[in-house]
Design a protein around this motif. Sequence first.
Motif, mmCIF file in Angstrom:
data_model
loop_
_atom_site.group_PDB
_atom_site.id
_atom_site.type_symbol
_atom_site.label_atom_id
_atom_site.label_comp_id
_atom_site.label_asym_id
_atom_site.label_seq_id
_atom_site.Cartn_x
_atom_site.Cartn_y
_atom_site.Cartn_z
ATOM 1 N N ALA A 109 3.409 7.112 -11.163
ATOM 2 C CA ALA A 109 3.356 5.669 -11.444
ATOM 3 C C ALA A 109 4.088 4.962 -10.303
ATOM 4 O O ALA A 109 5.092 5.471 -9.796
ATOM 5 C CB ALA A 109 4.026 5.353 -12.772
ATOM 6 N N ASP A 124 -3.671 5.819 0.711
ATOM 7 C CA ASP A 124 -3.907 6.663 -0.451
ATOM 8 C C ASP A 124 -4.135 8.074 0.088
ATOM 9 O O ASP A 124 -4.819 8.249 1.107
ATOM 10 C CB ASP A 124 -5.152 6.149 -1.177
ATOM 11 N N TYR A 161 -4.697 -2.866 -6.920
ATOM 12 C CA TYR A 161 -3.488 -2.293 -6.336
ATOM 13 C C TYR A 161 -3.728 -1.970 -4.864
ATOM 14 O O TYR A 161 -4.817 -1.569 -4.474
ATOM 15 C CB TYR A 161 -3.089 -1.016 -7.061
ATOM 16 N N THR A 174 0.669 6.442 -4.343
ATOM 17 C CA THR A 174 0.975 5.646 -5.536
ATOM 18 C C THR A 174 2.410 5.136 -5.535
ATOM 19 O O THR A 174 2.686 4.020 -5.977
ATOM 20 C CB THR A 174 0.737 6.505 -6.795
ATOM 21 N N LYS A 178 2.640 1.659 -4.305
ATOM 22 C CA LYS A 178 1.588 0.697 -4.638
ATOM 23 C C LYS A 178 2.146 -0.613 -5.188
ATOM 24 O O LYS A 178 3.043 -0.629 -6.020
ATOM 25 C CB LYS A 178 0.577 1.322 -5.605
ATOM 26 N N LEU A 179 1.562 -1.680 -4.701
ATOM 27 C CA LEU A 179 1.812 -3.041 -5.170
ATOM 28 C C LEU A 179 0.623 -3.478 -6.006
ATOM 29 O O LEU A 179 -0.432 -2.853 -5.985
ATOM 30 C CB LEU A 179 1.877 -4.004 -3.986
ATOM 31 N N TYR A 180 0.756 -4.615 -6.680
ATOM 32 C CA TYR A 180 -0.387 -5.222 -7.356
ATOM 33 C C TYR A 180 -0.619 -6.589 -6.749
ATOM 34 O O TYR A 180 0.290 -7.412 -6.675
ATOM 35 C CB TYR A 180 -0.123 -5.366 -8.853
ATOM 36 N N ARG A 185 7.414 0.464 -8.279
ATOM 37 C CA ARG A 185 7.692 -0.910 -8.692
ATOM 38 C C ARG A 185 7.528 -1.116 -10.200
ATOM 39 O O ARG A 185 7.883 -2.166 -10.716
ATOM 40 C CB ARG A 185 6.804 -1.881 -7.908
ATOM 41 N N PHE A 186 6.979 -0.134 -10.919
ATOM 42 C CA PHE A 186 6.944 -0.212 -12.382
ATOM 43 C C PHE A 186 8.356 0.001 -12.926
ATOM 44 O O PHE A 186 9.155 0.733 -12.351
ATOM 45 C CB PHE A 186 6.032 0.879 -12.945
#
Lengths: 165, 165, 165, 165
Positions: free
Chosen positions: B112, B57, B28, B16, B19-21, B115-116
């Motif tokens: 989370a 993952d 993701y 995680t 992770k990108l979107y 990148r958030f």
Amino acid sequence: MTQQDPRIHVLTTGGTIDKLYFDALSEYQIGESILARLLEIARVKLPVEIEEVTRKDSLELTADDRALIAARVAASPAERIVITHGTDTMTDTAAALAGISGKTIVLVGALAPARFSESDATFNLGMAFATAQIAPPGVYITMNGTVFRADQVVKDRAKGAFVAR
Amino acid sequence: MTQQDPRIHVLTTGGTIDKLYFDALSEYQIGESILARLLEIARVKLPVEIEEVTRKDSLELTADDRALIAARVAASPAERIVITHGTDTMTDTAAALAGISGKTIVLVGALAPARFSESDATFNLGMAFATAQIAPPGVYITMNGTVFRADQVVKDRAKGAFVAR
Amino acid sequence: MTQQDPRIHVLTTGGTIDKLYFDALSEYQIGESILARLLEIARVKLPVEIEEVTRKDSLELTADDRALIAARVAASPAERIVITHGTDTMTDTAAALAGISGKTIVLVGALAPARFSESDATFNLGMAFATAQIAPPGVYITMNGTVFRADQVVKDRAKGAFVAR
Amino acid sequence: MTQQDPRIHVLTTGGTIDKLYFDALSEYQIGESILARLLEIARVKLPVEIEEVTRKDSLELTADDRALIAARVAASPAERIVITHGTDTMTDTAAALAGISGKTIVLVGALAPARFSESDATFNLGMAFATAQIAPPGVYITMNGTVFRADQVVKDRAKGAFVAR
């Protein structure tokens, strides 16, 4: 990891880490500590108590302020102490804490305000929390990716970094 | 603090934290590791080498992947190892590393994506870097504000947190 | 700037802009709208009412959903309408709104979730608010730095961008 | 939307929007403009040219500076002009631009530096870009969620907001 009491007592004293920007004055000031918010975002589950001792740029801290900080540390029931502090006189306050035994004390600050999207504050705090949990009693400073013994580090203002001495 | 060699070897495996979107897929995916950028923002001055081992993952990691990770750790010239890893099988990989002696190995991830704007990634990494520097040799996990021995922690998916067991 | 009634009515329908990441499921879901928080950060002083109509990926919106959105717009006492919406079928909903007269209606979304530290959401919203205030009645889409008439734009999924047609 | 030439010419003059924090000086200073980075994050696809004219707090702008800004605007081949500017004297510069015809000119700034994680800069810029595209020729200010005609707004320092006058 071997300590009986998991709680961490955080004392805030001010410094760049808590600087705000006030447009009405076109200047920054030290605001209410953002620590609780940072720990919430980090999903910290340890018991943590946050207490404000002073709200000053560290260049303005007096001998009385340092005595007050030391008294609060000595009186704390916690064995793990994290102190947020301006970087310019962090080592002076560390010296004032050197006589306190039986506690792992970590001073930590930031070179850019925590309210910036790009700040070293959160990483430094993570280092401080880990150090408070696992280092033997003593006084430490966690800056620039490094855990320093407080009596073996200086801030190099020209480099904008803490370096071993 | 007493080790001769200050360098930290970071192995990235996915999870995680990276992770990108992707809007084009409305999902993701795990992207190139953001680790180097996070360490730059944190103004880390220690020598750090970052190496990608897998980009998965953690539920997709195989026994072969874990063997590869263990081989890279064993072969590393560094004594301080930080491994970024998905949280779901972090303890399984930790078990696969248990036999490696003489190194302080820290597994770390995030609940989370880094990148958030509100992620636990940076704080967790700060804990990992401090632990890699000062904990005795062994395998550790730094999540939820806590330094855990890797064999004494589980991820509680319902709580979305790592807890001592 | 010439309208009598300054208020802006924001309808939220879901889409990437409001996507969260749930570690427990290792997937994203559309969460409660982050709009109010974004407008607070932007220090918006206009009167704004925010209303949730749906909370869906735009590929899942049905004809009934679009009829509902159109009904809410038509019934709104405001002349300035901003609709947050997934990007994949934004132009379909725009078509369903084409018959409403006397209102300036702006559809807006994001190609990366607003909760990412690097998202187009806030800039796009700023464009939407300005367009709602100053464009003549009609239906608009504000994406990729551009104010489009809704009937003159398509989403180019390969480019990940809205382009004039 | 009806203009032939889509390009936007951005002139930067300084102000809070571009303020950095320099720990070595314990103060804020105006840095290289962050505009290009903000437009990249916003995925702006219009042709944009960014040009630095001054790098000053707006209280320090002189009549000569304003004449220079006006000359650059008048000489620009673009019809759509966005000027980033400190907020304290934004209306003074707007007055110096009032005589330029045939261009849509938008002054924009921020009440908190764009480098803060919570700043109004990006939203304001989005408003400015939309206004430059769709408003009739004239001079505008986009702050606090509102598109103002530049001659009909003042900064209320006590409120920390722009209000109609």
